[in-house]
Scaffold this motif. Structure first.
Motif, PDB file in Angstrom:
ATOM      1  N   VAL A  32     -20.906  14.778  58.403  1.00 16.42           N
ATOM      2  CA  VAL A  32     -20.899  15.800  59.456  1.00 16.42           C
ATOM      3  C   VAL A  32     -19.497  16.368  59.630  1.00 16.42           C
ATOM      4  N   ASP A  33     -18.498  15.501  59.655  1.00 16.02           N
ATOM      5  CA  ASP A  33     -17.116  15.954  59.818  1.00 16.02           C
ATOM      6  C   ASP A  33     -16.688  16.851  58.662  1.00 16.02           C
ATOM      7  N   GLN A  34     -17.053  16.466  57.439  1.00 15.02           N
ATOM      8  CA  GLN A  34     -16.692  17.272  56.273  1.00 15.02           C
ATOM      9  C   GLN A  34     -17.386  18.628  56.315  1.00 15.02           C
ATOM     10  N   ALA A  35     -18.642  18.638  56.721  1.00 11.66           N
ATOM     11  CA  ALA A  35     -19.371  19.902  56.819  1.00 11.66           C
ATOM     12  C   ALA A  35     -18.749  20.800  57.887  1.00 11.66           C
ATOM     13  N   ALA A  36     -18.373  20.211  59.005  1.00  9.88           N
ATOM     14  CA  ALA A  36     -17.740  20.990  60.076  1.00  9.88           C
ATOM     15  C   ALA A  36     -16.406  21.558  59.605  1.00  9.88           C
ATOM     16  N   GLU A  37     -15.636  20.746  58.892  1.00 10.47           N
ATOM     17  CA  GLU A  37     -14.344  21.207  58.380  1.00 10.47           C
ATOM     18  C   GLU A  37     -14.539  22.343  57.371  1.00 10.47           C
ATOM     19  N   ALA A  38     -15.516  22.190  56.495  1.00 11.57           N
ATOM     20  CA  ALA A  38     -15.792  23.235  55.500  1.00 11.57           C
ATOM     21  C   ALA A  38     -16.246  24.520  56.193  1.00 11.57           C
ATOM     22  N   GLY A  39     -17.072  24.375  57.215  1.00  9.97           N
ATOM     23  CA  GLY A  39     -17.518  25.543  57.975  1.00  9.97           C
ATOM     24  C   GLY A  39     -16.365  26.232  58.669  1.00  9.97           C
ATOM     25  N   GLN A  40     -15.449  25.452  59.230  1.00 10.29           N
ATOM     26  CA  GLN A  40     -14.294  26.028  59.909  1.00 10.29           C
ATOM     27  C   GLN A  40     -13.399  26.752  58.914  1.00 10.29           C
ATOM     28  N   LYS A  41     -13.212  26.160  57.742  1.00  9.16           N
ATOM     29  CA  LYS A  41     -12.397  26.819  56.713  1.00  9.16           C
ATOM     30  C   LYS A  41     -13.039  28.129  56.280  1.00  9.16           C
ATOM     31  N   ALA A  42     -14.344  28.124  56.133  1.00  7.10           N
ATOM     32  CA  ALA A  42     -15.044  29.349  55.747  1.00  7.10           C
ATOM     33  C   ALA A  42     -14.891  30.418  56.815  1.00  7.10           C
ATOM     34  N   MET A  43     -15.028  30.035  58.082  1.00  2.34           N
ATOM     35  CA  MET A  43     -14.863  30.997  59.171  1.00  2.34           C
ATOM     36  C   MET A  43     -13.431  31.525  59.238  1.00  2.34           C
ATOM     37  N   GLN A  45     -11.445  31.861  56.718  1.00  2.00           N
ATOM     38  CA  GLN A  45     -11.296  32.784  55.589  1.00  2.00           C
ATOM     39  C   GLN A  45     -11.956  34.128  55.892  1.00  2.00           C
ATOM     40  N   VAL A  46     -13.128  34.089  56.533  1.00  2.00           N
ATOM     41  CA  VAL A  46     -13.799  35.336  56.917  1.00  2.00           C
ATOM     42  C   VAL A  46     -12.932  36.126  57.891  1.00  2.00           C
ATOM     43  N   ALA A  47     -12.370  35.444  58.870  1.00  2.00           N
ATOM     44  CA  ALA A  47     -11.515  36.115  59.855  1.00  2.00           C
ATOM     45  C   ALA A  47     -10.280  36.717  59.183  1.00  2.00           C
ATOM     46  N   LYS A  48      -9.686  35.973  58.278  1.00  2.00           N
ATOM     47  CA  LYS A  48      -8.489  36.450  57.576  1.00  2.00           C
ATOM     48  C   LYS A  48      -8.823  37.678  56.732  1.00  2.00           C
ATOM     49  N   THR A  49      -9.918  37.586  55.984  1.00  2.00           N
ATOM     50  CA  THR A  49     -10.320  38.698  55.123  1.00  2.00           C
ATOM     51  C   THR A  49     -10.665  39.929  55.953  1.00  2.00           C
ATOM     52  N   THR A  50     -11.349  39.716  57.067  1.00  2.00           N
ATOM     53  CA  THR A  50     -11.702  40.834  57.949  1.00  2.00           C
ATOM     54  C   THR A  50     -10.447  41.495  58.501  1.00  2.00           C
TER      55      THR A  50
END
Length: 76
Positions: A32-43, A45-50
């Motif tokens: 769960v922690d790894q999935a949350a961390e991966a999700g946060q990293k993805a978000m 990256q989306v914010a940065k790209t936007t």
């Protein structure tokens, strides 16, 4: 005497079962922690790209309007 042997065996089985449950819970929490961390990293990256896209678009728009202003003699 046999009763004590069964009691000891029962306690060993219960202890082993509890250890297995604890280990499984810890492993599940790690997933769960790894999935949350991966999700946060993805978000992130989306914010940065936007933000980069917005910045580039604003720069391009500014340059375009500046070019129009120069062509129309409004800007030097």
């Amino acid at each position: 005497m046999a009763g004590k042997g069964w009691q000891d065996l029962k306690q060993q089985v219960e202890g082993t079962a509890q250890e297995a449950v604890t280990a499984t819970g810890a492993a599940a929490q790690q997933v769960v922690d790894q999935a949350a961390e991966a999700g946060q990293k993805a978000m992130d990256q989306v914010a940065k790209t936007t933000q980069e896209t917005v910045d580039k678009t604003a720069t391009q728009a500014s340059e375009t309007f500046s070019g129009f202003g120069k062509k129309l003699g409004l800007l030097k």
